[in-house]
Design an enzyme around this catalytic site. Structure first.
Site, PDB file in Angstrom:
ATOM      1  N   HIS A  16       0.865  -1.204   0.000  1.00  8.04           N
ATOM      2  CA  HIS A  16       0.000   0.000   0.000  1.00  8.04           C
ATOM      3  C   HIS A  16       0.892   1.242   0.000  1.00  8.04           C
ATOM      4  CE1 HIS A  16      -3.728   2.277   1.500  1.00  8.04           C
ATOM      5  NE2 HIS A  16      -2.798   3.176   1.232  1.00  8.04           N
ATOM      6  N   HIS A  18       1.577   5.454  -1.670  1.00 10.85           N
ATOM      7  CA  HIS A  18       1.233   6.630  -2.477  1.00 10.85           C
ATOM      8  C   HIS A  18       2.522   7.208  -3.051  1.00 10.85           C
ATOM      9  CE1 HIS A  18      -2.901   6.899  -0.846  1.00 10.85           C
ATOM     10  NE2 HIS A  18      -2.333   6.329   0.208  1.00 10.85           N
ATOM     11  N   LYS A 102      -9.422   0.090  -5.824  1.00 13.90           N
ATOM     12  CA  LYS A 102      -9.424   0.730  -4.516  1.00 13.90           C
ATOM     13  C   LYS A 102     -10.739   1.446  -4.248  1.00 13.90           C
ATOM     14  CE  LYS A 102      -7.967   2.434  -0.644  1.00 13.90           C
ATOM     15  NZ  LYS A 102      -6.722   2.944  -0.162  1.00 13.90           N
ATOM     16  N   HIS A 139     -10.449   1.444   1.854  1.00 12.69           N
ATOM     17  CA  HIS A 139     -10.250   2.436   2.906  1.00 12.69           C
ATOM     18  C   HIS A 139     -11.468   2.260   3.808  1.00 12.69           C
ATOM     19  CE1 HIS A 139      -8.711   6.255   4.657  1.00 12.69           C
ATOM     20  NE2 HIS A 139      -9.908   6.154   5.218  1.00 12.69           N
ATOM     21  N   HIS A 177      -4.493  -0.490   5.871  1.00 15.93           N
ATOM     22  CA  HIS A 177      -4.013   0.305   7.016  1.00 15.93           C
ATOM     23  C   HIS A 177      -4.934   0.172   8.225  1.00 15.93           C
ATOM     24  CE1 HIS A 177      -6.875   2.974   5.134  1.00 15.93           C
ATOM     25  NE2 HIS A 177      -6.026   3.469   4.258  1.00 15.93           N
ATOM     26  N   ASP A 250       1.506   2.676   3.501  1.00 13.01           N
ATOM     27  CA  ASP A 250       0.666   3.864   3.323  1.00 13.01           C
ATOM     28  C   ASP A 250       1.524   5.131   3.376  1.00 13.01           C
ATOM     29  OD1 ASP A 250      -1.631   5.259   2.756  1.00 13.01           O
ATOM     30  OD2 ASP A 250      -2.381   5.257   4.812  1.00 13.01           O
TER      31      ASP A 250
HETATM   32  O1  DOR Z   1      -3.158   9.383   5.850  1.00 15.78           O
HETATM   33  C1  DOR Z   1      -3.541   9.141   4.719  1.00 15.78           C
HETATM   34  N1  DOR Z   1      -3.001   9.735   3.632  1.00 15.78           N
HETATM   35  N2  DOR Z   1      -4.517   8.297   4.607  1.00 15.78           N
HETATM   36  C2  DOR Z   1      -5.095   8.082   3.430  1.00 15.78           C
HETATM   37  O2  DOR Z   1      -6.005   7.311   3.403  1.00 15.78           O
HETATM   38  C3  DOR Z   1      -4.664   8.808   2.220  1.00 15.78           C
HETATM   39  C4  DOR Z   1      -3.295   9.272   2.323  1.00 15.78           C
HETATM   40  C5  DOR Z   1      -2.930  10.291   1.270  1.00 15.78           C
HETATM   41  O3  DOR Z   1      -3.207  10.053   0.085  1.00 15.78           O
HETATM   42  O4  DOR Z   1      -2.357  11.314   1.610  1.00 15.78           O
HETATM   43 ZN    ZN Z   2      -3.280   5.155   1.569  1.00 14.77          ZN
END
Ligand code: DOR
Ligand code: ZN
Length: 351
Positions: A16, A18, A102, A139, A177, A250
Site C-alpha cells: 500500500h 502513495h 481501490k 479504505h 491500514h 501507506d
Molecule cells: O493518511 C492518509 N493519507 N490516509 C489516506 O487514506 C490517504 C493518504 C494520502 O493520500 O495522503
Molecule cells: Zn493510503
C-alpha cells in the site's frame, strides 16, 4: 568487538503506497525502489486513476524514476467511482501490472471526493471483481458526520464490510491500514480471502503520541491513530505470524506547509526508512524471525504473485533520519524526522 547484528530476508514488497505524480516521483520512486521489489500504487491522484489506460500511463511515468537495475515492479490499482464501467474490470484482469481496485468512501481522505457515495452503486463492478478474482482494497471508514472519527473503522466493518463479504462470498478483500482491535479480530475471524495491511506508523504510535503535549501534525494520518489498546492489538497481529496480516506502509507525502497549517492534511511519509523501521520494530519485540513472512511472503501469497527471489540484509547500525526531503521544490517532513533509526540497509549507497 561484538559481531554485527544482521538480518537477511527475501526482498520485501509494499502492499500500500502513495507515489504521487510528476516531480514528486523523483523522490518517492527511489525511496521505495531502493529496497522494495513491488508496491501496490494507490490511484488517488487528481484526477483519480479510473481506467486501465490511465493506470498504465501512470506506471510508465513511475518507471522513469526507478533506481537503475532495481527491477522495481509497480502494481497499479483503479480508483472506484459510482459509475466505473464493469468492462474496465475485464480489461484490468487482462493486464498483469494492474491488479486491484481501490474503494474510497467519498470524502474519507486525501483526493477521495469522487469516491463511492453508496456501496450499492458499485455492486455491478464488485460482482465482476468477485467473478474474475480481482481484489478489492478498502479504505475502511464511514464518513457520516455523526459517527465519531475514532469509531469510523469499527462502524465500517459492521455496516459495510460484513454485509459485503456475505453478499460476495468469492470476493477477495484487503482492509487497508488497519488501526483497531476490531479490525484485527474481524480479519482473524474470516476466511483466507480477507486480509489486512499494517503501517509502520500504526505500530509505532498511538493517539497520545499525536496529541499529548501539543498537536503533532506530522503524525496526523487517516485512519487516525487510535488509543493504545488498539495499537497493542495491531502489534500482536503483525508479530503473530498470521498470513492474513502483511506490510503496507501507506507512505503518503504532503508538502510541509499543507501539514503545518490550520487545517492540515492526512498522511505520513515513511518510505525513506520503512523497512528499517519495521525491522527495528520486530527486533525490539524479539521477533526478527517473523519479519520475513510479514514483509516478504504473506502479501505476495495473498495477491497470487511469486515471492521475490533476491535477498536484502539489514544491519543494526544507527543513522539519523533527515529533517526533511524535497519533493521537487516542496519540502516534506518524513516520519521520525531528525531522530535516530537503529537499523540500516547493509551496503546501502543512500546513507
Ligand atoms: O493518511 C492518509 N493519507 N490516509 C489516506 O487514506 C490517504 C493518504 C494520502 O493520500 O495522503
Ligand atoms: Zn493510503
Amino acid at each position: 568487538m561484538t559481531a554485527a547484528e544482521l538480518v537477511t530476508i527475501t526482498k520485501p514488497d509494499d502492499w500500500h503506497l502513495h507515489l504521487r505524480d510528476e516531480i514528486a516521483l523523483q523522490t518517492t520512486v527511489p525511496a521505495t525502489s531502493r529496497v522494495f521489489g513491488r508496491a501496490i500504487v494507490m490511484p488517488n491522484l487528481r484526477p483519480p486513476v479510473t481506467s486501465v489506460e490511465m493506470a498504465l500511463n501512470y506506471r510508465s511515468r513511475i518507471l522513469k524514476h526507478e533506481i537503475p537495475d532495481s527491477n522495481f515492479n509497480p502494481l497499479m490499482t483503479l480508483f472506484l467511482t459510482d459509475n466505473l464501467d464493469p468492462n474496465e474490470i475485464v480489461s484490468l484482469s487482462n493486464e498483469e501490472s494492474v491488479v486491484a481496485v481501490k474503494y474510497y468512501p467519498a470524502g474519507a481522505t486525501t483526493n477521495s471526493d469522487t469516491g463511492v457515495t453508496n456501496i450499492k452503486n458499485v455492486y455491478p463492478a464488485i460482482e465482476k471483481m468477485a467473478e474474475l478474482g480481482v481484489p478489492l482494497l478498502l479504505h475502511g471508514e464511514v464518513t457520516e458526520n455523526q459517527i465519531d472519527i475514532f469509531d469510523r473503522e469499527k462502524v465500517f466493518i459492521e455496516t459495510i464490510l460484513a454485509p459485503l463479504i456475505e453478499r460476495y462470498p468469492d470476493l477477495k478483500v484487503i482492509l487497508e491500514h488497519i488501526t483497531t482491535k476490531d479490525s484485527v479480530e474481524f480479519i482473524e475471524s474470516q476466511s483466507s480471502r480477507i486480509a489486512g495491511t499494517i503501517t509502520i506508523h500504526h505500530l509505532l504510535y498511538n493517539r497520545n503520541d499525536m496529541l499529548v503535549g501539543g498537536i503533532k501534525p506530522h503524525l496526523y494520518c487517516l485512519p487516525v491513530l487510535k488509543r493504545n489498546i488498539h495499537q497493542s492489538s495491531l502489534i500482536r497481529a503483525a508479530l503473530g505470524g498470521n498470513p492474513k496480516f502483511f506490510l503496507g506502509t501507506d507512505s503518503a507525502p504532503h508538502a510541509r506547509p499543507e501539514k503545518e497549517t490550520s487545517c492540515g492534511c492526512a498522511g505520513i511519509f515513511s518510505s525513506p526508512a520503512a523497512i528499517e523501521l519495521y525491522t527495528q520494530f520486530f527486533a525490539e519485540h524479539n521477533s526478527l524471525s517473523r519479519l520475513e513472512g510479514f514483509a516478504s511472503f504473506f502479501g505476495a501469497d495473498f495477491y497470487g504473485q511469486p515471492r521475490n527471489k533476491e535477498k536484502i540484509t539489514l544491519e543494526r547500525k544507527s543513522w539519523r533520519m533527515p529533517e526533511q526531503y524535497q519533493l521537487g521544490d516542496v519540502p516534506t517532513i518524513p516520519i521520525m524526522a531528525g531522530e535516530i533509526v537503529n537499523w540500516q540497509l547493509k551496503d546501502s549507497a543512500e546513507k
